[in-house]
Design a protein around this motif. Structure first.
Motif, PDB file in Angstrom:
ATOM      1  N   SER A 305     -12.058  43.879   7.222  1.00 11.73           N
ATOM      2  CA  SER A 305     -13.415  43.795   6.806  1.00 11.73           C
ATOM      3  C   SER A 305     -14.171  42.644   7.067  1.00 11.73           C
ATOM      4  N   ALA A 306     -13.539  41.489   7.359  1.00 12.05           N
ATOM      5  CA  ALA A 306     -14.335  40.128   7.835  1.00 12.05           C
ATOM      6  C   ALA A 306     -15.150  40.488   9.079  1.00 12.05           C
ATOM      7  N   MET A 307     -14.055  40.989  10.045  1.00  9.40           N
ATOM      8  CA  MET A 307     -14.472  41.332  11.446  1.00  9.40           C
ATOM      9  C   MET A 307     -15.508  42.360  11.458  1.00  9.40           C
ATOM     10  N   GLN A 308     -15.361  43.386  10.633  1.00 11.62           N
ATOM     11  CA  GLN A 308     -16.407  44.451  10.640  1.00 11.62           C
ATOM     12  C   GLN A 308     -17.940  44.148  10.283  1.00 11.62           C
ATOM     13  N   SER A 309     -17.672  43.283   9.175  1.00 12.17           N
ATOM     14  CA  SER A 309     -19.273  42.898   8.753  1.00 12.17           C
ATOM     15  C   SER A 309     -19.729  41.624   9.803  1.00 12.17           C
ATOM     16  N   ASP A 310     -18.821  40.924  10.444  1.00 13.93           N
ATOM     17  CA  ASP A 310     -19.182  40.177  11.417  1.00 13.93           C
ATOM     18  C   ASP A 310     -20.107  40.957  12.613  1.00 13.93           C
ATOM     19  N   LYS A 311     -19.264  42.048  13.001  1.00 15.77           N
ATOM     20  CA  LYS A 311     -19.900  42.885  14.135  1.00 15.77           C
ATOM     21  C   LYS A 311     -21.081  43.702  13.729  1.00 15.77           C
ATOM     22  N   LYS A 312     -21.272  43.948  12.413  1.00 13.64           N
ATOM     23  CA  LYS A 312     -22.572  44.643  12.040  1.00 13.64           C
ATOM     24  C   LYS A 312     -23.657  44.336  12.816  1.00 13.64           C
TER      25      LYS A 312
END
Ligand code: NAD
Ligand code: ZN
Length: 347
Positions: A305-312
């Motif tokens: 979830s940390a990496m997904q929100s970063d990738k947004k």
């Protein structure tokens, strides 16, 4: 004293050595003539090194002022930059005058940015006092501040006219801060040179090691001054590391998180079959030597979830820097849909 030339659009020298701070006046006078100087620094560094820096610059007869701002990422803002710009204007600084960034990466980024916009750009001299700023942020010309909680959202490319690194200043760094900088040093070894890694394992001379890192950074900066591709290699450990910083709410220093992130990148490369497992041991041995963490113990879901929100913010593809071996890395691009698998490999 070691000297590294950075031959970018407006070239400059990086001087590295013990006891150099007292020579700052002499060195800046060579390029800046009888300019007026404003030393920008933070509240931790000011009591340690501001007086010495003022004295060195004043020894050449120059007029020198100091500007001190509170420490920390939360002050790396446009508000701080504005205060510096107003201070320069109030004190009648002109285009021939010079800003001096005395401190770590935060001071460097803020001061470089202020220098790049004051009267459409004035010279600045960088005096890095953290290992991280010496081997990374003081070279390459990226400046910037945070905006709305997002890092480095506003910035410029603006090269210093001189970088002077007195390695004696590292003696006052807290241990974790020193170690955190050494993670970036280990990163250069992991990306560029196993031989350099072996040197780090032995008894080394710190100014030599810093100079070698600056040379590694130069090798990519001169080929990619505006950060459009090759410089990405320097992000080894950073994609995972940013997630670690985020989940831990900055409990881990940047370099500590990068150390953990590098181990993750090696794990991924091993699982993908592009790097032999024995290479990871070389990284781990160095991280151990410098008292750096190798894992954070976060769950796969937390990382995802940390990496997904970063990738947004940056699209459907993910670029990871992965090793082929210790001392040689490449950029691996894959779809965001592969991220859950990648994270499983990393753990
Ligand atoms: N421009 C770039 O290319 C680039 C590259 C990497 C990082 N950065 C930026 O650099 C910043 C991090 O830099 P940093 O790790 O140097 O952090 P920092 O500037 O916050 O310095 C770390 C801490 O050490 C203190 N300090 C500095 N020198 C000291 C000394 N000699 N003795 C005792 N204390 C001292 C500082 O006051 C601060 O509290 C981040 O904002 C990051 O975004 C920029
Ligand atoms: Zn970093």
């Amino acid at each position: 004293m070691r000297e590294v030339d950075i031959p970018v659009s407006s070239g400059y020298k990086v001087l590295i050595g013990s006891g150099l701070l007292s020579k700052l006046g002499q060195e800046t006078a060579k390029t800046a003539g009888n300019a007026k100087y404003c030393i920008v620094t933070d509240e931790n560094v000011a009591p340690l090194y501001l007086e010495k820096t003022l004295t060195s610059l004043r020894s050449t007869g120059a007029e020198v002022l100091g500007f001190v701002f509170p420490c920390g990422e939360k002050n790396k803002t446009t508000a701080t930059v504005l205060r510096i710009l107003e201070f320069l204007a109030d004190n009648h600084f002109t285009r021939s005058d010079v800003l001096v960034a005395l401190g770590g990466g935060i001071v460097g980024d803020v001061t470089g940015f202020a220098a790049s916009v004051y009267q459409r750009g004035i010279r600045f001299v960088s005096v890095p006092t953290t290992v991280l700023s010496a081997v990374d942020s003081s070279v390459g010309g990226k400046t910037g501040v945070n905006l709305g909680g997002l890092k480095n959202q506003v910035g410029t490319f603006w090269q210093p006219s001189l970088v002077l690194c007195d390695t004696d200043t590292f003696s006052t760094l807290p241990d974790e801060q020193f170690a955190s900088g050494m993670a970036e040093v280990v990163k250069y070894a992991a990306i560029f040179s196993e031989k350099f890694g072996e040197k780090l394992l032995a008894d080394f001379v710190l100014p030599d090691v810093i100079a070698e890192c600056v040379e590694f950074k130069r090798s990519v900066v001169v080929r990619d001054e505006r950060d459009t591709g090759l410089r990405q290699l320097l992000n080894l450990g950073h994609t995972f590391g940013h997630a670690v910083e985020k989940i831990s709410d900055n409990f881990y220093f940047h370099g500590q998180a990068v150390a953990i992130g590098m181990v993750m990148a090696f794990n991924v490369a091993v699982k993908l079959g592009v790097c032999p497992e024995s290479e990871t041991a070389k990284l781990v041995q160095l991280l151990r030597k410098f008292g750096l963490p190798r894992s954070a113990g976060f769950s796969r879901d937390e990382m995802l979830s940390a990496m997904q929100s970063d990738k947004k913010r940056s699209g459907a593809k993910i670029n990871l820097v992965l090793p082929r071996k210790f001392g040689e890395c490449f950029i691996y691009t894959t779809d965001m849909s592969a991220l859950p698998d990648i994270i499983s490999y990393a753990m």
